[in-house]
Enzyme design. Structure first.
Site, PDB file in Angstrom:
ATOM      1  N   HIS A   1      -9.235   0.895   4.746  1.00  0.00           N
ATOM      2  CA  HIS A   1      -8.159   1.226   5.327  1.00  0.00           C
ATOM      3  C   HIS A   1      -8.363   2.119   6.780  1.00  0.00           C
ATOM      4  O   HIS A   1      -9.066   3.104   6.514  1.00  0.00           O
ATOM      5  CB  HIS A   1      -7.067   1.725   4.504  1.00  0.00           C
ATOM      6  CG  HIS A   1      -5.696   1.714   5.177  1.00  0.00           C
ATOM      7  ND1 HIS A   1      -5.262   3.012   5.767  1.00  0.00           N
ATOM      8  CD2 HIS A   1      -4.459   0.841   4.883  1.00  0.00           C
ATOM      9  CE1 HIS A   1      -4.153   2.513   6.330  1.00  0.00           C
ATOM     10  NE2 HIS A   1      -3.600   1.341   5.741  1.00  0.00           N
TER      11      HIS A   1
ATOM     12  N   ASN B   1       0.976  -1.246  -0.071  1.00  0.00           N
ATOM     13  CA  ASN B   1       0.021  -0.159  -0.077  1.00  0.00           C
ATOM     14  C   ASN B   1       0.811   1.498   0.025  1.00  0.00           C
ATOM     15  O   ASN B   1       1.631   1.461   1.034  1.00  0.00           O
ATOM     16  CB  ASN B   1      -0.917  -0.014   1.116  1.00  0.00           C
ATOM     17  CG  ASN B   1      -1.538   1.487   1.386  1.00  0.00           C
ATOM     18  OD1 ASN B   1      -2.014   1.920   0.549  1.00  0.00           O
ATOM     19  ND2 ASN B   1      -2.126   1.529   2.421  1.00  0.00           N
TER      20      ASN B   1
ATOM     21  N   GLU C   1      -6.702   4.428   7.630  1.00  0.00           N
ATOM     22  CA  GLU C   1      -6.765   6.095   7.299  1.00  0.00           C
ATOM     23  C   GLU C   1      -7.840   6.544   6.608  1.00  0.00           C
ATOM     24  O   GLU C   1      -8.342   7.812   6.796  1.00  0.00           O
ATOM     25  CB  GLU C   1      -5.401   6.274   6.507  1.00  0.00           C
ATOM     26  CG  GLU C   1      -4.451   6.078   7.288  1.00  0.00           C
ATOM     27  CD  GLU C   1      -2.842   5.673   6.627  1.00  0.00           C
ATOM     28  OE1 GLU C   1      -2.781   5.765   5.471  1.00  0.00           O
ATOM     29  OE2 GLU C   1      -1.745   5.403   7.324  1.00  0.00           O
TER      30      GLU C   1
ATOM     31  N   LYS D   1       0.052   4.325  -0.364  1.00  0.00           N
ATOM     32  CA  LYS D   1      -0.797   5.532   0.098  1.00  0.00           C
ATOM     33  C   LYS D   1      -0.514   6.370  -0.722  1.00  0.00           C
ATOM     34  O   LYS D   1      -0.510   6.342  -2.117  1.00  0.00           O
ATOM     35  CB  LYS D   1      -0.371   5.857   1.578  1.00  0.00           C
ATOM     36  CG  LYS D   1      -0.205   4.644   2.521  1.00  0.00           C
ATOM     37  CD  LYS D   1       0.059   4.877   4.055  1.00  0.00           C
ATOM     38  CE  LYS D   1       0.124   3.581   4.905  1.00  0.00           C
ATOM     39  NZ  LYS D   1       0.046   3.844   6.324  1.00  0.00           N
TER      40      LYS D   1
ATOM     41  N   GLU E   1      -5.258  -5.108  10.753  1.00  0.00           N
ATOM     42  CA  GLU E   1      -4.140  -3.927  10.939  1.00  0.00           C
ATOM     43  C   GLU E   1      -4.453  -3.127  12.044  1.00  0.00           C
ATOM     44  O   GLU E   1      -5.260  -2.163  12.091  1.00  0.00           O
ATOM     45  CB  GLU E   1      -4.257  -2.958   9.991  1.00  0.00           C
ATOM     46  CG  GLU E   1      -3.711  -3.529   8.385  1.00  0.00           C
ATOM     47  CD  GLU E   1      -3.560  -2.614   7.352  1.00  0.00           C
ATOM     48  OE1 GLU E   1      -2.319  -2.471   6.945  1.00  0.00           O
ATOM     49  OE2 GLU E   1      -3.940  -1.568   7.271  1.00  0.00           O
TER      50      GLU E   1
ATOM     51  N   GLY F   1       2.873   1.894  11.000  1.00  0.00           N
ATOM     52  CA  GLY F   1       3.951   3.177  10.845  1.00  0.00           C
ATOM     53  C   GLY F   1       4.688   3.448  12.180  1.00  0.00           C
ATOM     54  O   GLY F   1       5.605   4.383  12.008  1.00  0.00           O
TER      55      GLY F   1
ATOM     56  N   SER G   1       3.701  -2.051  10.252  1.00  0.00           N
ATOM     57  CA  SER G   1       4.872  -2.334  10.609  1.00  0.00           C
ATOM     58  C   SER G   1       5.683  -3.658  10.215  1.00  0.00           C
ATOM     59  O   SER G   1       6.828  -4.285  10.940  1.00  0.00           O
ATOM     60  CB  SER G   1       5.578  -1.866  11.998  1.00  0.00           C
ATOM     61  OG  SER G   1       4.904  -0.877  12.266  1.00  0.00           O
TER      62      SER G   1
HETATM   63  C1  PEP Z   1      -0.649   0.251   6.197  1.00  0.00           C
HETATM   64  O1  PEP Z   1      -0.941   1.421   6.408  1.00  0.00           O
HETATM   65  O2  PEP Z   1      -1.397  -0.419   5.720  1.00  0.00           O
HETATM   66  C2  PEP Z   1       0.488  -0.485   6.824  1.00  0.00           C
HETATM   67  C3  PEP Z   1       0.617  -1.673   7.082  1.00  0.00           C
HETATM   68  O3  PEP Z   1       1.654   0.620   6.967  1.00  0.00           O
HETATM   69  P1  PEP Z   1       3.158   0.143   7.660  1.00  0.00           P
HETATM   70  O4  PEP Z   1       3.469  -1.030   7.093  1.00  0.00           O
HETATM   71  O5  PEP Z   1       3.867   1.148   7.442  1.00  0.00           O
HETATM   72  O6  PEP Z   1       2.786   0.142   9.086  1.00  0.00           O
END
Ligand code: PEP
Length: 249
Positions: free
Chosen positions: A93, A8, A95, A10, A163, A169, A207
């Site tokens: 997601h 992803n 976000e 973003k 998630e 992040g 992460s």
């Molecule tokens: C995400 O935003 O879907 C995600 C998993 O981000 P990250 O891997 O940076 O934690």
């Protein structure tokens, strides 16, 4: 659905950076691992990425889709995505939920539209730090699942990405055994709330990198990963996909 490792991006990427990404990815990916992978660039780069990867088995997906088309200024419909060759989409997601106030019911409508058009879907769910600390994670996830999925007929074009919002992040992830237990819980809840008692694949996001991938992928119920930050580097993303392909289970 065999796709298990999904990037992803973003709101990142550029016409030049995307070319470098594809080159780095191809230099590092094992050919047997490519078919497990998909990457979701911003809408504006979908067509470029589809062109750049036309002769390899990497799928290109969108980060969201709208549930309808027509008088919906600024939105991108399932039809438009499919028209340019995009067959997979992330939905819900955290976000999108937090910054754009998407509700479980809107997400349900997107899911129905995607399914009606044979689009593959990754539904994201996950608890906030507050729910994690207060021990209400399972209740929270159950509510997200039942509001978005109750009585829908699902198929193997559907999967869930678990998630935890607090792991995205931050470098701060749950233990792999905790994630495994939550994935089992999610599978059971989806199985009992979907119309056709469907048990989905559940991938983990938060992460993930080439450093923690092996431990995660050796858990029975972790069926892959949704990767944000680490997917921006084609080599790192390819390494995670290679680790998934070589996992011990
Ligand atoms: C995400 O935003 O879907 C995600 C998993 O981000 P990250 O891997 O940076 O934690």
């Amino acid at each position: 659905m065999s796709i298990s490792i999904i990037g992803n991006w973003k709101s990142n990427g550029s016409l030049d950076l995307n070319k470098v990404w594809v080159k780095d990815f191809l230099n590092s990916i094992n050919s047997s691992a490519i078919q497990d992978t998909a990457v979701c660039p911003p809408f504006i780069y979908l067509e470029q990425m589809i062109d750049l990867t036309s002769d390899i088995d990497l799928s290109i997906g969108s980060q969201d889709i709208d549930s309808s088309n027509g008088a919906r200024t600024g939105s991108i419909s399932v039809d438009a995505c499919k028209d340019i060759g995009c067959t997979i989409s992330i939905i819900g997601h955290s976000e999108r939920r937090a910054l754009f106030h998407e509700s479980n019911l809107e997400i349900r409508d997107k899911l129905i539209a995607a399914h009606a058009n044979n689009m593959q879907v990754i539904l994201c769910i996950g608890e906030t730090k507050e729910h994690h600390l207060s021990g209400t994670t399972n209740d929270f996830l159950q509510n997200q699942i039942t509001e978005s999925l109750a009585n829908l007929e699902l198929s193997d074009r559907f999967m869930i990405a678990y998630e935890p919002v607090w792991a995205i992040g931050t470098g701060d992830t749950p233990q792999s055994s905790e994630i495994n237990a939550i994935h089992k819980f999610i599978k059971d809840i989806v199985q009992s709330s979907s119309k056709n008692n469907f048990t989905p694949n559940v991938i983990y996001g938060g992460s993930v990198s080439s450093k923690n991938a092996e431990v995660l992928f050796n858990e029975e119920h972790i069926d892959g990963a949704l990767i944000g930050g680490a997917s921006l580097n084609g080599k790192e993303f390819a390494q995670i996909a290679n680790i998934y392909k070589d996992r011990g289970i």
